[in-house]
Scaffold this motif. Structure first.
Motif, mmCIF file in Angstrom:
data_model
loop_
_atom_site.group_PDB
_atom_site.id
_atom_site.type_symbol
_atom_site.label_atom_id
_atom_site.label_comp_id
_atom_site.label_asym_id
_atom_site.label_seq_id
_atom_site.Cartn_x
_atom_site.Cartn_y
_atom_site.Cartn_z
ATOM 1 N N ALA A 1 -7.265 8.123 -3.191
ATOM 2 C CA ALA A 1 -6.329 8.729 -4.145
ATOM 3 C C ALA A 1 -7.065 9.477 -5.251
ATOM 4 C CB ALA A 1 -5.432 7.656 -4.751
ATOM 5 N N ILE B 1 1.712 6.720 -6.887
ATOM 6 C CA ILE B 1 0.655 7.658 -7.297
ATOM 7 C C ILE B 1 1.113 9.095 -7.116
ATOM 8 C CG2 ILE B 1 -1.649 8.535 -6.688
ATOM 9 C CD1 ILE B 1 -2.485 5.651 -6.117
ATOM 10 N N GLU B 2 1.755 9.355 -5.981
ATOM 11 C CA GLU B 2 2.229 10.713 -5.704
ATOM 12 C C GLU B 2 3.323 11.135 -6.681
ATOM 13 O OE1 GLU B 2 3.990 13.358 -1.959
ATOM 14 O OE2 GLU B 2 3.572 11.209 -1.717
ATOM 15 N N PHE C 1 -1.847 8.885 -10.874
ATOM 16 C CA PHE C 1 -2.823 7.881 -10.463
ATOM 17 C C PHE C 1 -2.821 6.667 -11.382
ATOM 18 C CE2 PHE C 1 -7.002 5.908 -10.460
ATOM 19 C CZ PHE C 1 -7.253 5.754 -9.102
ATOM 20 N N GLY D 1 -0.055 4.127 -10.580
ATOM 21 C CA GLY D 1 -0.313 3.434 -9.317
ATOM 22 C C GLY D 1 -1.495 2.494 -9.423
ATOM 23 N N TYR D 2 -2.499 2.931 -10.154
ATOM 24 C CA TYR D 2 -3.693 2.106 -10.355
ATOM 25 C C TYR D 2 -3.333 0.806 -11.072
ATOM 26 C CZ TYR D 2 -8.128 0.638 -12.485
ATOM 27 O OH TYR D 2 -9.212 -0.094 -12.911
ATOM 28 N N LEU E 1 -7.632 2.550 -0.794
ATOM 29 C CA LEU E 1 -6.533 3.439 -1.182
ATOM 30 C C LEU E 1 -6.851 4.166 -2.481
ATOM 31 C CD1 LEU E 1 -3.639 4.509 -0.893
ATOM 32 C CD2 LEU E 1 -2.848 2.465 -2.088
ATOM 33 N N ALA F 1 0.963 4.107 -2.910
ATOM 34 C CA ALA F 1 0.735 5.516 -2.563
ATOM 35 C C ALA F 1 1.893 6.392 -3.056
ATOM 36 C CB ALA F 1 0.570 5.655 -1.053
ATOM 37 N N GLU F 2 3.113 5.898 -2.886
ATOM 38 C CA GLU F 2 4.290 6.652 -3.335
ATOM 39 C C GLU F 2 4.322 6.769 -4.857
ATOM 40 O OE1 GLU F 2 7.622 4.647 -1.688
ATOM 41 O OE2 GLU F 2 7.187 5.233 0.394
ATOM 42 N N MET G 1 0.835 -1.203 0.000
ATOM 43 C CA MET G 1 0.000 0.000 0.000
ATOM 44 C C MET G 1 0.870 1.254 0.000
ATOM 45 S SD MET G 1 -3.151 -0.906 -0.147
ATOM 46 C CE MET G 1 -2.526 -2.242 -1.153
ATOM 47 N N ASN G 2 1.941 1.219 0.796
ATOM 48 C CA ASN G 2 2.866 2.353 0.833
ATOM 49 C C ASN G 2 3.522 2.567 -0.531
ATOM 50 O OD1 ASN G 2 2.377 2.804 3.541
ATOM 51 N ND2 ASN G 2 4.105 1.553 4.236
ATOM 52 N N THR H 1 -5.911 13.312 -5.601
ATOM 53 C CA THR H 1 -5.159 13.690 -6.796
ATOM 54 C C THR H 1 -5.982 14.530 -7.755
ATOM 55 O OG1 THR H 1 -5.797 11.639 -7.934
ATOM 56 C CG2 THR H 1 -3.742 11.613 -6.679
#
Length: 338
Positions: A109, A73-74, A78, A81-82, A105, A70-71, A66-67, A113
């Motif tokens: 997001a 995506i940032e 998106f 990460g998706y 998550l 998230a990283e 998950m981390n 975003t």
């Protein structure tokens, strides 16, 4: 089912009979090993997933992933990460913990975003919530059901939301009453929503009182007298803030003075406490409880309780108290009021 394929379509694609497909699904027979690559291609997956070599991830592995998502995506957006998240689900399609966490998550997001093509992903994320809502793990299932219900309400799918709410138990992890009120509000059923919420609030005040009494008892046993008095004051204020019966505002201090053997203080507080027993609690006059259904109570109950307590005080066997002038005055006042 996800691909929308019938047994006949799968049979035609693989060049086998429909009964063969049926036997595979019922686990009475298995496909030839040479068919596995074709089955994987048809279902849009890989052989590891198809054969369930990797069923689950640990909680720690899920948290780390998950981390990572998230990283990504940032950093990369998106979409990247998706795709990473969906690839992981294809790798571990039976890991409900992974599916539920990814769904939550990605939901968050999308909002954070400001993804412009939000509709493109919402349906797929909803399907993830649906999968998790059927989990055999009760915690995952009920959490996902709660999220799914809110989504259905938001999208105007009231009947489906109600059907899921009806499957929840009152003791479920998910707040059934809150979700029901949320659905009632969406449907314009404000009276029903208010009634449910007010009952929930009244129940919560009872729980708060129980917790405060427990904390006060602990403070007394640890000889933290100032803390015990502080907690008693909080309980009194809570009773007043939440428009409870006047009697409730005296209970904590009564128990405090009894525990600390402060007999005169305990008896003094009994005067307003006993008077309050005969005061009717007109609960519906409070804006907090306009829709609460009330029942007729025994009007003589408070008076009977008063008599019982005063009789107990009159029969107090402690001669030292009986000789106390202030004690006598308080008892006389209680008798006069009665």
């Amino acid at each position: 089912m996800e691909k929308g394929l019938t047994q006949e379509q799968v049979a035609n694609y693989l060049g086998v009979s429909v009964p063969a497909i049926s036997k595979w699904e019922n686990a009475t027979n298995y496909p030839d090993i040479m068919l596995l690559p074709a089955i994987a291609r048809l279902l849009g997956t890989d052989l590891n997933t198809l054969l369930s070599f990797k069923d689950n991830l640990t909680k720690n592995e899920v948290a780390l992933f998950m981390n990572e998502v998230a990283e990504i995506i940032e950093k990369d957006g998106f979409e990247v990460g998706y795709q990473l998240a969906m690839d992981k689900i294809k790798e571990y399609p039976n890991c409900d913990l992974l599916i539920s966490n990814i769904a939550m998550l990605l939901d968050g997001a999308l909002i954070l975003t400001g993804e412009k093509t939000i509709d493109k992903y919402q349906e797929e994320i909803e399907q993830l919530h649906r999968r998790a809502a059927n989990s055999s793990d009760i915690n995952i299932r009920e959490q996902s059901q709660g999220i799914l219900i809110s989504k259905l309400i938001e999208n105007g799918k009231f009947d489906e939301a109600q059907d899921i709410i009806n499957t929840l138990t009152d003791k479920s992890w998910t707040d059934k009453k809150r979700l029901q009120a949320e659905l009632n509000i969406a449907k314009g059923e404000f009276y029903e929503a208010a009634q449910i919420t007010e009952e929930k609030l009244l129940s919560a005040t009872s729980e708060i009182h129980s917790c405060l009494m427990c904390l006060m008892e602990i403070a007394l046993k640890e000889n933290r007298l100032s803390d015990a008095e502080y907690i008693a004051n909080v309980d009194k204020n809570a009773a007043q803030i939440f428009d409870l019966w006047e009697y409730n505002s005296y209970v904590a201090h009564s128990q405090l003075y009894d525990a600390t053997k402060e007999r005169i203080k305990a008896i003094k507080i009994l005067i307003p406490m006993l008077k309050s027993l005969t005061k009717k609690w007109e609960i519906n006059k409070s804006p907090l409880y306009r829709h609460i259904k009330t029942k007729e109570v025994d009007k003589t109950f408070g008076r009977k309780l008063q008599k019982s307590i005063i009789q107990s005080l009159n029969n107090d066997e402690k001669e030292s108290l009986k000789k106390n002038i202030e004690f006598k005055q308080i008892i006389q006042q209680l008798n006069d009021d009665l």
